[in-house]
Design a protein around this motif. Structure first.
Motif, PDB file in Angstrom:
ATOM      1  N   SER A  30       0.985  -1.125  -0.093  1.00  0.00           N
ATOM      2  CA  SER A  30       0.019   0.081   0.047  1.00  0.00           C
ATOM      3  C   SER A  30       1.068   1.257  -0.110  1.00  0.00           C
ATOM      4  CB  SER A  30      -0.859   0.118   1.140  1.00  0.00           C
ATOM      5  OG  SER A  30      -0.180   0.062   2.374  1.00  0.00           O
ATOM      6  N   ILE A  31       0.333   2.379  -0.506  1.00  0.00           N
ATOM      7  CA  ILE A  31       0.834   3.674  -0.285  1.00  0.00           C
ATOM      8  C   ILE A  31       1.428   3.927   1.171  1.00  0.00           C
ATOM      9  CG2 ILE A  31       0.451   6.281  -0.560  1.00  0.00           C
ATOM     10  CD1 ILE A  31      -1.273   5.578  -2.933  1.00  0.00           C
ATOM     11  N   ARG A  32       0.489   3.614   2.026  1.00  0.00           N
ATOM     12  CA  ARG A  32       1.015   3.815   3.379  1.00  0.00           C
ATOM     13  C   ARG A  32       2.147   2.929   4.021  1.00  0.00           C
ATOM     14  NH1 ARG A  32      -3.664   2.903   8.131  1.00  0.00           N
ATOM     15  NH2 ARG A  32      -2.401   1.471   9.169  1.00  0.00           N
ATOM     16  N   ALA A  33       2.238   1.608   3.445  1.00  0.00           N
ATOM     17  CA  ALA A  33       3.259   0.990   3.656  1.00  0.00           C
ATOM     18  C   ALA A  33       4.474   1.548   3.134  1.00  0.00           C
ATOM     19  CB  ALA A  33       3.023  -0.446   3.429  1.00  0.00           C
ATOM     20  N   GLY A  34       4.719   1.860   1.881  1.00  0.00           N
ATOM     21  CA  GLY A  34       5.420   2.456   1.251  1.00  0.00           C
ATOM     22  C   GLY A  34       5.934   3.842   1.961  1.00  0.00           C
ATOM     23  N   GLN A  35       5.431   4.546   2.284  1.00  0.00           N
ATOM     24  CA  GLN A  35       5.704   5.955   3.039  1.00  0.00           C
ATOM     25  C   GLN A  35       6.411   5.386   4.361  1.00  0.00           C
ATOM     26  OE1 GLN A  35       1.751   7.366   3.194  1.00  0.00           O
ATOM     27  NE2 GLN A  35       2.091   9.124   1.614  1.00  0.00           N
ATOM     28  N   ALA A  36       6.153   4.385   5.047  1.00  0.00           N
ATOM     29  CA  ALA A  36       6.485   4.120   6.317  1.00  0.00           C
ATOM     30  C   ALA A  36       8.004   3.620   5.935  1.00  0.00           C
ATOM     31  CB  ALA A  36       5.666   3.057   7.101  1.00  0.00           C
ATOM     32  N   ILE A  37       7.886   2.717   4.793  1.00  0.00           N
ATOM     33  CA  ILE A  37       9.261   2.207   4.664  1.00  0.00           C
ATOM     34  C   ILE A  37      10.426   3.143   4.221  1.00  0.00           C
ATOM     35  CG2 ILE A  37      10.378   0.637   2.907  1.00  0.00           C
ATOM     36  CD1 ILE A  37       8.004  -1.219   3.362  1.00  0.00           C
ATOM     37  N   ALA A  38       9.967   4.235   3.523  1.00  0.00           N
ATOM     38  CA  ALA A  38      10.604   5.300   3.089  1.00  0.00           C
ATOM     39  C   ALA A  38      11.153   6.020   4.073  1.00  0.00           C
ATOM     40  CB  ALA A  38      10.055   6.144   2.136  1.00  0.00           C
ATOM     41  N   ARG A  39      10.436   6.457   5.089  1.00  0.00           N
ATOM     42  CA  ARG A  39      10.764   6.994   6.412  1.00  0.00           C
ATOM     43  C   ARG A  39      11.817   6.294   6.976  1.00  0.00           C
ATOM     44  NH1 ARG A  39       5.214   8.769   6.575  1.00  0.00           N
ATOM     45  NH2 ARG A  39       4.972   6.738   7.956  1.00  0.00           N
ATOM     46  N   ALA A  40      11.479   4.851   7.249  1.00  0.00           N
ATOM     47  CA  ALA A  40      12.461   3.942   8.147  1.00  0.00           C
ATOM     48  C   ALA A  40      13.796   3.848   7.656  1.00  0.00           C
ATOM     49  CB  ALA A  40      11.754   2.651   8.448  1.00  0.00           C
ATOM     50  N   SER A  41      13.980   3.695   6.238  1.00  0.00           N
ATOM     51  CA  SER A  41      15.158   3.367   5.620  1.00  0.00           C
ATOM     52  C   SER A  41      15.952   4.621   5.160  1.00  0.00           C
ATOM     53  CB  SER A  41      14.751   2.704   4.230  1.00  0.00           C
ATOM     54  OG  SER A  41      13.879   3.248   3.289  1.00  0.00           O
ATOM     55  N   ALA A  42      15.477   5.915   5.303  1.00  0.00           N
ATOM     56  CA  ALA A  42      16.041   7.054   4.887  1.00  0.00           C
ATOM     57  C   ALA A  42      17.329   7.449   5.871  1.00  0.00           C
ATOM     58  CB  ALA A  42      15.181   8.240   5.425  1.00  0.00           C
ATOM     59  N   GLN A  43      17.351   6.801   7.109  1.00  0.00           N
ATOM     60  CA  GLN A  43      18.762   7.088   7.911  1.00  0.00           C
ATOM     61  C   GLN A  43      19.812   6.215   7.141  1.00  0.00           C
ATOM     62  OE1 GLN A  43      19.187   8.806  10.533  1.00  0.00           O
ATOM     63  NE2 GLN A  43      21.309   8.404  10.729  1.00  0.00           N
ATOM     64  N   ASN A  44      19.702   5.288   6.383  1.00  0.00           N
ATOM     65  CA  ASN A  44      20.846   4.533   5.694  1.00  0.00           C
ATOM     66  C   ASN A  44      20.633   4.954   3.879  1.00  0.00           C
ATOM     67  OD1 ASN A  44      21.742   3.143   8.025  1.00  0.00           O
ATOM     68  ND2 ASN A  44      19.596   1.804   7.736  1.00  0.00           N
ATOM     69  N   ILE A  45      19.660   5.870   3.651  1.00  0.00           N
ATOM     70  CA  ILE A  45      19.787   6.121   2.426  1.00  0.00           C
ATOM     71  C   ILE A  45      19.690   4.723   1.522  1.00  0.00           C
ATOM     72  CG2 ILE A  45      20.522   7.664   0.464  1.00  0.00           C
ATOM     73  CD1 ILE A  45      20.300   8.965   3.109  1.00  0.00           C
ATOM     74  N   THR A  46      18.759   3.820   1.798  1.00  0.00           N
ATOM     75  CA  THR A  46      18.669   2.719   1.125  1.00  0.00           C
ATOM     76  C   THR A  46      17.955   2.788  -0.278  1.00  0.00           C
ATOM     77  OG1 THR A  46      18.478   1.699   3.306  1.00  0.00           O
ATOM     78  CG2 THR A  46      17.720   0.393   1.586  1.00  0.00           C
ATOM     79  N   ALA A  47      18.248   2.095  -1.284  1.00  0.00           N
ATOM     80  CA  ALA A  47      17.900   2.135  -2.507  1.00  0.00           C
ATOM     81  C   ALA A  47      16.245   1.683  -2.345  1.00  0.00           C
ATOM     82  CB  ALA A  47      18.555   1.461  -3.411  1.00  0.00           C
ATOM     83  N   LEU A  48      15.114   2.239  -2.934  1.00  0.00           N
ATOM     84  CA  LEU A  48      14.071   1.853  -2.846  1.00  0.00           C
ATOM     85  C   LEU A  48      13.357   1.320  -4.272  1.00  0.00           C
ATOM     86  CD1 LEU A  48      12.687   4.311  -0.226  1.00  0.00           C
ATOM     87  CD2 LEU A  48      13.396   1.700   0.184  1.00  0.00           C
ATOM     88  N   SER A  49      12.535   0.286  -4.283  1.00  0.00           N
ATOM     89  CA  SER A  49      11.573   0.116  -5.331  1.00  0.00           C
ATOM     90  C   SER A  49      10.333   0.140  -4.914  1.00  0.00           C
ATOM     91  CB  SER A  49      12.251  -1.234  -6.291  1.00  0.00           C
ATOM     92  OG  SER A  49      11.156  -1.504  -7.376  1.00  0.00           O
ATOM     93  N   LEU A  50       9.715   0.950  -4.920  1.00  0.00           N
ATOM     94  CA  LEU A  50       7.897   0.760  -4.377  1.00  0.00           C
ATOM     95  C   LEU A  50       6.876   0.837  -5.257  1.00  0.00           C
ATOM     96  CD1 LEU A  50       8.766   3.545  -1.618  1.00  0.00           C
ATOM     97  CD2 LEU A  50       9.139   1.223  -1.366  1.00  0.00           C
ATOM     98  N   GLU A  51       6.339  -0.702  -5.340  1.00  0.00           N
ATOM     99  CA  GLU A  51       5.309  -0.884  -6.122  1.00  0.00           C
ATOM    100  C   GLU A  51       4.067  -0.486  -5.308  1.00  0.00           C
ATOM    101  OE1 GLU A  51       2.013  -1.848  -7.550  1.00  0.00           O
ATOM    102  OE2 GLU A  51       2.694  -4.134  -7.540  1.00  0.00           O
ATOM    103  N   LEU A  52       3.287   0.490  -5.418  1.00  0.00           N
ATOM    104  CA  LEU A  52       2.341   0.885  -4.397  1.00  0.00           C
ATOM    105  C   LEU A  52       1.015   0.821  -4.946  1.00  0.00           C
ATOM    106  CD1 LEU A  52       4.269   3.786  -2.531  1.00  0.00           C
ATOM    107  CD2 LEU A  52       4.379   1.165  -2.077  1.00  0.00           C
TER     108      LEU A  52
END
Length: 475
Positions: free
Chosen positions: A226-248
């Protein structure tokens, strides 16, 4: 039955012995258990994946591809078992389960075939006696977070491109559909995949998902959710600048203009809406029909929708249940709010009688909806289709583009000027022009706006698992 997790090619229980129950959505009965993993299992999976990746990336791509072919062969060999699991665990009809198994095999073999097509660039330097190379290299440890609507295909869609490009992957299936992932890992083991290349842990988002997402060991995360899950993951992974592929998520409009083939459009719309009980991210979530043909089209739509019957998914008896109890309650809430807002139930609109204790909901059509109706505004992810009348193409375009998401859209018209215009102006990742719901492994599946970052499928999807490394080589 108890299905274990898979870490470092070993079958693992939770360190504290805790388990999660798995429910059959058609009956409501608990039929399996999996480990409710803890931080200890997460730490072990991370260490295993990181250790394995260094050796895995040094193999030639064709050698990595050979393992994918063997996994594909194993899935085909166990086709009947996987179809049974998808029916029992996710609730899709047997025919749709067979299609999911086939799609998973295609994901594996397509990525394997791409092993000889991975390429970088050689560019001229501005300096004498110097060469400029751009290599494409793996991220390292990747994390695959899978939704419950396609428990097997989403694993194949993520694992295959990750592995062929030299990454390792930790798979975290949805809590509602973890058994299929465990059996997939048995196929991985039988295929001889080296320890740590694929690990799989089950558990809740808080206990398992969060520490994986927040770990600096994970260098790329791929999520279908979901969009909500993608937003939460983007926030949680931001500290490590983790690359993301989000199909929301998204709420795909099905636009029908006055010159459309109304019979074909109505049939295609019903198929696109009620496939997998409406639990497909690119399903038609609302109809935007031109006023001039709204009455005729709605009548045809209801005619086709009335033919969709509920039935035992194991026998292809009809449309199956919604996978989770929470999702069913959400559908009920959205329909209730839509009716309170002025929409009318033209078909269905409730839980059926006589279907036992499962998560069943009738195929539903709402008329008199507006862009502000709850069923239009929110992603339903269930068998509910609201119908909105619009004055013309321009109004339909405004309504569609006003959405904050943009995963897919359908447009039915015979006017080439309109559909060429829509290709330029419709703000969505996929457009189905005079076409029903479909998806091909060589295509590309991605969202615009809040519907995501990156994407899956095809060579574009495979390249999403690679990062670039530039080398200036003097000689």
């Amino acid at each position: 039955m108890f299905y274990k997790c898979f870490i470092d090619n070993e079958w693992v229980e939770a360190s504290n012995g805790a388990r999660l129950e798995v429910t059959n959505p058609a009956t409501g009965e608990v039929w399996a258990e999996v480990p409710a993993c803890t931080g200890a299992e997460v730490a072990r999976a991370l260490e295993s994946s990181q250790r394995a990746q260094k050796k895995w990336m040094m193999l030639p791509p064709v050698e990595r591809a050979a393992y994918l072919y063997r996994i594909a062969e194993g899935i085909e060999r166990e086709r009947d078992l996987f179809e049974d699991l998808l029916v029992k665990e996710q609730g899709k009809p047997r025919a749709e389960a067979a299609g999911e198994v086939t799609d998973t095999i295609r994901y594996m073999t397509y990525s394997a075939e791409a092993a000889r097509r991975l390429r970088g660039d050689i560019l001229p330097s501005d300096n004498p006696r110097e060469q400029l190379f751009i290599y494409k290299v793996p991220y390292g440890v990747t994390l695959g977070l899978c939704a419950y609507n396609y428990p097997l295909a989403l694993i194949g869609r993520k694992v295959a491109p990750a592995l062929v490009t030299g990454n390792t992957m930790i798979v975290k299936p949805h809590e509602a559909t973890p058994v299929t992932a465990s059996v997939f890992c048995r196929i991985v083991q039988e295929a001889g995949v080296p320890p740590g290349v694929i690990n799989m842990v089950t558990g809740t988002g808080a206990e398992v998902g969060a520490p994986l997402v927040e770990s600096p060991v994970v260098r790329m995360i791929t999520l279908t959710g979901s969009i909500r899950a993608g937003q939460a993951i983007a926030r949680a992974s931001a500290q490590n600048i983790t690359a993301l592929s989000l199909e929301l998520g998204g709420s795909a409009p099905f636009i029908v203009l006055k010159d459309a083939d109304l019979d074909k459009a109505a049939a295609a719309c019903v198929t696109a809406r009620f496939a997998n009980a409406g639990q497909v991210c690119i399903c038609s979530e609302s109809v935007l029909v031109e006023e001039a043909v709204a009455d005729v089209f709605t009548e045809k739509l209801l005619e086709h929708a009335a033919k969709v019957k509920l039935g035992d998914p194991a026998t292809n008896g009809g449309m199956g249940p919604i996978t989770t109890a929470d999702a069913l309650e959400r559908v009920e809430r959205i329909v209730a709010e839509s009716v309170e807002g002025g929409a009318k139930v033209a078909l269905g609109g409730k839980r059926p009688e006589g279907m036992g204790g499962g998560h069943w909901y009738e195929p539903t059509v709402l008329t008199g909806a507006t862009p502000d109706t709850a069923a239009v505004r929110e992603e339903i992810f269930g068998p509910v289709l609201p119908v909105v009348r619009v004055a013309d193409y321009e109004e339909a375009l405004r309504v569609a583009n006003a959405r904050p998401d943009g995963l897919s859209a359908y447009l039915w018209t015979q006017n080439p000027s309109i559909y060429m215009d829509a290709i330029q102006r419709l703000e969505t990742g996929t457009i189905f022009l005079n076409s029903g719901i479909t998806g091909m492994v060589q295509g590309y599946h991605n969202g615009h706006k809040l519907s995501g970052l990156g994407g899956e499928d095809g060579m574009h999807g495979i390249e999403g698992y690679l990062q670039k490394r530039t080398v200036y080589q003097a000689y």
